[in-house]
Enzyme design. Structure first.
Site: not given
Ligand code: 5GP
Ligand code: ZN
Length: 144
Positions: A101, A103
């Protein structure tokens, strides 16, 4: 589709999300943590764990959507002064969901508390109505 993947469940409609943009190959939706208001995620619909797993076609499908989403976010709120676009790969790089993903984190000031590679969790401060209001203002500003 990976049955244990939260983003695959969101893409599949099994878990609700506040959608910002969707086409055949990608989905953009508000990050539940809202590190800052408007914090958005862009994901390929195909389950790939990280950037290393993108082939040329998937890179075309996902990465070419970045400017369009960025412009829509920027136009959605006049208070937005900047935008960080961040992609975490691997646990040590603060990846916590292993479905790749991107951001989009709108910036309002340089003094935003705790802004860094580890994003602040503001989810308690957001109702689904508040999220929908943010998402609809981004959707209204989508242009090619
Ligand atoms: P990472 O830490 O892998 O770069 O980002 C994962 C992101 O996914 C986090 O910022 C977290 O808030 C988001 N996230 C995790 N679970 C969910 C969810 O069920 N729904 C949404 N909309 N975001 C999520
Ligand atoms: Zn997945």
């Amino acid at each position: 589709m990976d049955n244990n993947c939260i983003f695959c469940k969101i893409i599949n409609g099994d878990i609700p999300s506040t959608k910002v943009y969707e086409d055949d190959t990608v989905l953009a939706f508000l990050d539940i943590s809202q590190a800052t208001p408007g914090h958005t995620l862009l994901v390929p619909k195909k389950h790939v764990e990280n950037i290393y797993d993108y082939d040329q076609q998937l890179a075309m499908d996902v990465l070419t959507k970045i400017p369009m989403i960025a412009r829509a976010i920027e136009k959605s709120n006049p208070k937005i002064k900047g935008l960080n676009i961040i992609n975490n790969n691997g646990e040590v790089a603060y990846q916590s969901v292993f479905h790749s993903h991107i951001h989009f984190i709108p910036r309002f000031t340089r003094d935003e508390d705790d802004f860094g590679m580890r994003f602040k969790d503001n989810s308690n401060a957001y109702t689904s109505e508040k999220l929908e209001k943010i998402a609809s203002s981004i959707r209204e500003n989508l242009e090619d």
